[in-house]
Write an enzyme that holds these catalytic residues in place. Sequence first.
Site, PDB file in Angstrom:
ATOM      1  N   CYS A  75       0.852  -1.188   0.000  1.00  0.00           N
ATOM      2  CA  CYS A  75       0.000   0.000   0.000  1.00  0.00           C
ATOM      3  C   CYS A  75       0.891   1.242   0.000  1.00  0.00           C
ATOM      4  O   CYS A  75       1.786   1.376   0.842  1.00  0.00           O
ATOM      5  CB  CYS A  75      -0.903  -0.008   1.229  1.00  0.00           C
ATOM      6  SG  CYS A  75      -1.905   1.483   1.409  1.00  0.00           S
ATOM      7  N   CYS A  78       0.471   3.185   3.510  1.00  0.00           N
ATOM      8  CA  CYS A  78       0.924   2.714   4.828  1.00  0.00           C
ATOM      9  C   CYS A  78       1.962   1.593   4.778  1.00  0.00           C
ATOM     10  O   CYS A  78       2.486   1.198   5.819  1.00  0.00           O
ATOM     11  CB  CYS A  78      -0.271   2.264   5.665  1.00  0.00           C
ATOM     12  SG  CYS A  78      -1.014   0.706   5.136  1.00  0.00           S
ATOM     13  N   CYS A 123      -7.218  -1.185   1.555  1.00  0.00           N
ATOM     14  CA  CYS A 123      -6.095  -1.689   2.344  1.00  0.00           C
ATOM     15  C   CYS A 123      -6.638  -2.101   3.708  1.00  0.00           C
ATOM     16  O   CYS A 123      -7.363  -1.338   4.354  1.00  0.00           O
ATOM     17  CB  CYS A 123      -5.034  -0.603   2.502  1.00  0.00           C
ATOM     18  SG  CYS A 123      -3.717  -1.064   3.649  1.00  0.00           S
ATOM     19  N   CYS A 126      -5.075   0.495   6.562  1.00  0.00           N
ATOM     20  CA  CYS A 126      -5.389   1.922   6.653  1.00  0.00           C
ATOM     21  C   CYS A 126      -6.706   2.312   5.994  1.00  0.00           C
ATOM     22  O   CYS A 126      -7.132   3.461   6.099  1.00  0.00           O
ATOM     23  CB  CYS A 126      -4.243   2.765   6.075  1.00  0.00           C
ATOM     24  SG  CYS A 126      -4.056   2.675   4.282  1.00  0.00           S
ATOM     25  N   CYS A 147      -8.477  -5.446  -9.790  1.00  0.00           N
ATOM     26  CA  CYS A 147      -8.098  -4.350 -10.685  1.00  0.00           C
ATOM     27  C   CYS A 147      -7.671  -3.180  -9.793  1.00  0.00           C
ATOM     28  O   CYS A 147      -8.503  -2.545  -9.148  1.00  0.00           O
ATOM     29  CB  CYS A 147      -9.301  -3.986 -11.554  1.00  0.00           C
ATOM     30  SG  CYS A 147      -8.945  -2.747 -12.788  1.00  0.00           S
TER      31      CYS A 147
END
Length: 161
Positions: A75, A78, A123, A126, A147
């Site tokens: 991510c 984070c 995510c 976060c 995607c």
Amino acid sequence: MKKISILILAVLFISCKSEAQQKEKNTKEFKVQKTENEWKAELTDKEYRILRKAETERPFSSPLNDIEEPGVFVCAACGNQLYETKHKFKSGTGWPSFDRAIENSLALSSDRKLGYERSELLCGDCGSHLGHVFDDGPKETTGKRHCINGVALEFIPKEKL
């Protein structure tokens, strides 16, 4: 009377926004908690718009589309490990695509921004918007296509893990 009925139906239709989905997404407790000002200070404008405001990048604009070397995609907000290169495939859609995520790395929500319900991928640490999952992935594996906006990810080669 017919005009009044149509007007009432129109008002009801317009007022039926997907607030329930938005509240569901905003009330989930994520490990990483920051204020909007903190996110704005840490992310680029483009990252903020995609990760925190759920916008979508232009197709075929991500350099991550061409990455095939072993490693992990994390991510961009984070650093949570989300996807392994071995589960990446060329979908032809213009966005990095994976048939599965690293176990327990994601959270799911739903959105109706296009007028129909889609499964939104967030995510798991976060709550940042990553992209969507569809049922048109490789049939020989999971049949799923995650995607993902390339801006939402950073790639870490295997040797740097």
